[in-house]
Motif scaffolding. Structure first.
Motif, mmCIF file in Angstrom:
data_model
loop_
_atom_site.group_PDB
_atom_site.id
_atom_site.type_symbol
_atom_site.label_atom_id
_atom_site.label_comp_id
_atom_site.label_asym_id
_atom_site.label_seq_id
_atom_site.Cartn_x
_atom_site.Cartn_y
_atom_site.Cartn_z
ATOM 1 N N PRO A 122 6.463 5.622 -1.891
ATOM 2 C CA PRO A 122 7.021 6.216 -0.671
ATOM 3 C C PRO A 122 6.008 6.237 0.475
ATOM 4 C CG PRO A 122 7.596 7.537 -2.586
ATOM 5 C CD PRO A 122 6.608 6.511 -3.060
ATOM 6 N N GLY A 123 6.435 5.765 1.624
ATOM 7 C CA GLY A 123 5.594 5.814 2.817
ATOM 8 C C GLY A 123 4.582 4.696 2.940
ATOM 9 N N GLN A 124 4.505 3.817 1.957
ATOM 10 C CA GLN A 124 3.535 2.723 2.009
ATOM 11 C C GLN A 124 4.224 1.407 2.342
ATOM 12 O OE1 GLN A 124 -0.088 4.273 -0.869
ATOM 13 N NE2 GLN A 124 1.098 2.527 -1.538
ATOM 14 N N THR A 125 3.703 0.713 3.337
ATOM 15 C CA THR A 125 4.229 -0.592 3.742
ATOM 16 C C THR A 125 3.055 -1.532 3.990
ATOM 17 O OG1 THR A 125 4.173 -0.206 6.137
ATOM 18 C CG2 THR A 125 6.105 0.616 4.943
ATOM 19 N N ALA A 126 3.370 -2.761 4.341
ATOM 20 C CA ALA A 126 2.313 -3.717 4.665
ATOM 21 C C ALA A 126 1.547 -3.313 5.916
ATOM 22 C CB ALA A 126 2.921 -5.108 4.846
ATOM 23 N N ALA A 127 2.106 -2.393 6.699
ATOM 24 C CA ALA A 127 1.436 -1.953 7.931
ATOM 25 C C ALA A 127 0.614 -0.688 7.732
ATOM 26 C CB ALA A 127 2.474 -1.722 9.025
ATOM 27 N N THR A 128 0.573 -0.150 6.523
ATOM 28 C CA THR A 128 -0.093 1.139 6.290
ATOM 29 C C THR A 128 -1.563 1.130 6.701
ATOM 30 O OG1 THR A 128 1.416 1.793 4.511
ATOM 31 C CG2 THR A 128 -0.774 2.805 4.515
ATOM 32 N N CYS A 135 0.462 -6.017 -7.990
ATOM 33 C CA CYS A 135 -0.387 -6.655 -6.976
ATOM 34 C C CYS A 135 -0.162 -8.161 -6.937
ATOM 35 C CB CYS A 135 -1.861 -6.377 -7.261
ATOM 36 S SG CYS A 135 -2.363 -4.675 -7.055
ATOM 37 N N VAL A 136 -0.134 -8.758 -8.114
ATOM 38 C CA VAL A 136 0.051 -10.208 -8.186
ATOM 39 C C VAL A 136 1.413 -10.593 -7.634
ATOM 40 C CG1 VAL A 136 0.280 -12.171 -9.761
ATOM 41 C CG2 VAL A 136 -1.554 -10.503 -10.106
ATOM 42 N N ALA A 137 2.437 -9.832 -7.987
ATOM 43 C CA ALA A 137 3.789 -10.141 -7.507
ATOM 44 C C ALA A 137 3.882 -10.004 -5.991
ATOM 45 C CB ALA A 137 4.799 -9.216 -8.186
ATOM 46 N N GLN A 138 3.193 -9.019 -5.431
ATOM 47 C CA GLN A 138 3.215 -8.818 -3.985
ATOM 48 C C GLN A 138 2.409 -9.883 -3.255
ATOM 49 O OE1 GLN A 138 3.483 -3.900 -3.840
ATOM 50 N NE2 GLN A 138 1.581 -4.926 -3.308
ATOM 51 N N ALA A 139 1.245 -10.210 -3.815
ATOM 52 C CA ALA A 139 0.306 -11.089 -3.117
ATOM 53 C C ALA A 139 0.641 -12.564 -3.257
ATOM 54 C CB ALA A 139 -1.115 -10.831 -3.610
ATOM 55 N N ALA A 140 1.233 -12.949 -4.386
ATOM 56 C CA ALA A 140 1.448 -14.374 -4.649
ATOM 57 C C ALA A 140 2.206 -15.091 -3.528
ATOM 58 C CB ALA A 140 2.154 -14.552 -5.984
ATOM 59 N N PRO A 141 3.311 -14.551 -3.021
ATOM 60 C CA PRO A 141 4.014 -15.262 -1.950
ATOM 61 C C PRO A 141 3.202 -15.359 -0.658
ATOM 62 C CG PRO A 141 5.431 -13.611 -2.982
ATOM 63 C CD PRO A 141 4.038 -13.345 -3.456
ATOM 64 N N LEU A 142 2.236 -14.469 -0.502
ATOM 65 C CA LEU A 142 1.440 -14.453 0.719
ATOM 66 C C LEU A 142 0.282 -15.438 0.670
ATOM 67 C CD1 LEU A 142 1.222 -12.863 3.439
ATOM 68 C CD2 LEU A 142 -0.453 -11.390 2.305
ATOM 69 N N ILE A 157 -8.232 -16.122 -8.683
ATOM 70 C CA ILE A 157 -7.753 -15.151 -7.694
ATOM 71 C C ILE A 157 -7.419 -13.823 -8.374
ATOM 72 C CG2 ILE A 157 -5.856 -14.623 -6.109
ATOM 73 C CD1 ILE A 157 -5.772 -17.612 -5.406
ATOM 74 N N VAL A 158 -6.729 -13.882 -9.496
ATOM 75 C CA VAL A 158 -6.360 -12.661 -10.213
ATOM 76 C C VAL A 158 -7.604 -11.924 -10.695
ATOM 77 C CG1 VAL A 158 -5.188 -11.746 -12.257
ATOM 78 C CG2 VAL A 158 -4.095 -13.535 -10.874
ATOM 79 N N MET A 159 -8.569 -12.655 -11.231
ATOM 80 C CA MET A 159 -9.804 -12.032 -11.708
ATOM 81 C C MET A 159 -10.514 -11.280 -10.579
ATOM 82 S SD MET A 159 -13.262 -13.814 -13.250
ATOM 83 C CE MET A 159 -13.712 -14.446 -11.614
ATOM 84 N N ASN A 160 -10.609 -11.912 -9.425
ATOM 85 C CA ASN A 160 -11.298 -11.271 -8.308
ATOM 86 C C ASN A 160 -10.483 -10.134 -7.710
ATOM 87 O OD1 ASN A 160 -13.922 -12.730 -7.749
ATOM 88 N ND2 ASN A 160 -12.538 -14.468 -7.848
ATOM 89 N N LEU A 190 -4.825 -6.886 3.255
ATOM 90 C CA LEU A 190 -5.403 -5.886 2.347
ATOM 91 C C LEU A 190 -4.326 -4.968 1.777
ATOM 92 C CD1 LEU A 190 -8.702 -4.799 4.158
ATOM 93 C CD2 LEU A 190 -8.519 -5.946 1.944
ATOM 94 N N ALA A 191 -3.380 -4.550 2.622
ATOM 95 C CA ALA A 191 -2.323 -3.663 2.151
ATOM 96 C C ALA A 191 -1.480 -4.345 1.076
ATOM 97 C CB ALA A 191 -1.444 -3.227 3.318
ATOM 98 N N VAL A 192 -1.180 -5.618 1.276
ATOM 99 C CA VAL A 192 -0.337 -6.344 0.319
ATOM 100 C C VAL A 192 -1.046 -6.512 -1.023
ATOM 101 C CG1 VAL A 192 0.778 -8.565 -0.157
ATOM 102 C CG2 VAL A 192 0.982 -7.522 2.107
ATOM 103 N N VAL A 193 -2.354 -6.737 -1.008
ATOM 104 C CA VAL A 193 -3.076 -6.989 -2.263
ATOM 105 C C VAL A 193 -3.654 -5.718 -2.888
ATOM 106 C CG1 VAL A 193 -3.662 -9.331 -1.537
ATOM 107 C CG2 VAL A 193 -5.309 -7.496 -1.166
ATOM 108 N N MET A 194 -3.665 -4.594 -2.134
ATOM 109 C CA MET A 194 -4.300 -3.391 -2.658
ATOM 110 C C MET A 194 -3.334 -2.224 -2.883
ATOM 111 S SD MET A 194 -7.449 -4.359 -2.970
ATOM 112 C CE MET A 194 -8.234 -2.806 -3.386
#
Length: 242
Positions: free
Chosen positions: A210-216, A162-169, A134-137, A200-204
């Protein structure tokens, strides 16, 4: 083309390429199903054709009356029941696919591991069996798309972020719901939720910028903002075929 629209197009092309190269597409998201796609390994037997199909089934003759069937996939025996659930014992089934979070198997599992991934369980995920792949890709996705994100004045996340944000998801690959919290992806999944844009927002994206959220990305939106036909207000809620 808007650079953020290209992100969605790139993922679509990557998926199409994987399919053309032999991926059967069985890990494609289907919101109308909640569990793994399964197939029974039971063998069919020939039905005698000499018996009267209208004969009394208690005499051992065959019958075409669905109310007398012993088919395990028709537990009610009611031909007017619109909902028929498969009650085949699990030990007679073979797991061919699984889907918790959208796009995980499609976008961040390598082709040669897809069958193994689809036959695995959340316990395997929790044991980090597929984390290196997963990390490689994920790193590969950033190499291909970070310039588009920056052109769109967005801040991509660094690898560790990215890994820290995406792992729980995405690890384990399950869809969870806490009924004490507000419903909405990733807490459950409503048909109207922009699941792919949120994922995509969580992994990218760097969600600490500032101004960036999972809903961006859903606010852009990168993918269509709603279904092309209204959903039904009652179960099973899906729009009618069109």
């Amino acid at each position: 083309m808007h650079p953020l629209k290209r992100i969605s197009l790139s993922l679509v092309l990557a998926t199409a390429f994987a399919t053309a190269c032999g991926d059967d597409g069985s890990d494609t998201d289907n919101p109308s199903t909640g569990g793994p796609i399964t197939a029974t390994n039971a063998t069919a037997t020939d039905t005698p054709t000499t018996a009267d199909p209208t004969a009394d089934p208690t005499n051992g003759a065959t019958t075409n009356d669905p109310s007398t069937t012993n088919d395990p996939t028709d537990p009610t025996g009611d031909p007017n029941d619109p909902f028929v659930f498969d009650e085949t014992p699990p030990e007679q089934l073979v797991q061919l696919d699984r889907m918790g979070m959208p796009a995980v198997a499609t976008a961040v599992i390598s082709k040669e591991l897809k069958d193994n991934y689809n036959a695995s369980t959340p316990s395997d995920d929790a044991a980090s069996t597929f984390v290196p792949d997963i990390v490689m890709n994920l790193v590969g996705l950033h190499a291909a798309l970070d310039d588009d994100l920056m052109t769109g004045k967005l801040v991509p996340c660094a690898k560790d972020t990215c890994v820290a944000q995406a792992a729980p998801l995405v690890v384990p690959d399950t869809l969870q719901i806490d009924i004490s919290k507000q419903a909405g992806f990733p807490n459950g999944r409503r048909l109207t939720d922009p699941c792919v844009d949120i994922t995509l927002a969580v992994v990218m994206l760097d969600l600490s910028a500032p101004g960036q959220t999972a809903a961006t990305l859903a606010d852009v939106p990168v993918n269509p903002p709603k279904n092309d036909k209204e959903f039904a207000p009652e179960f099973p809620y899906l729009a009618s075929p069109h």
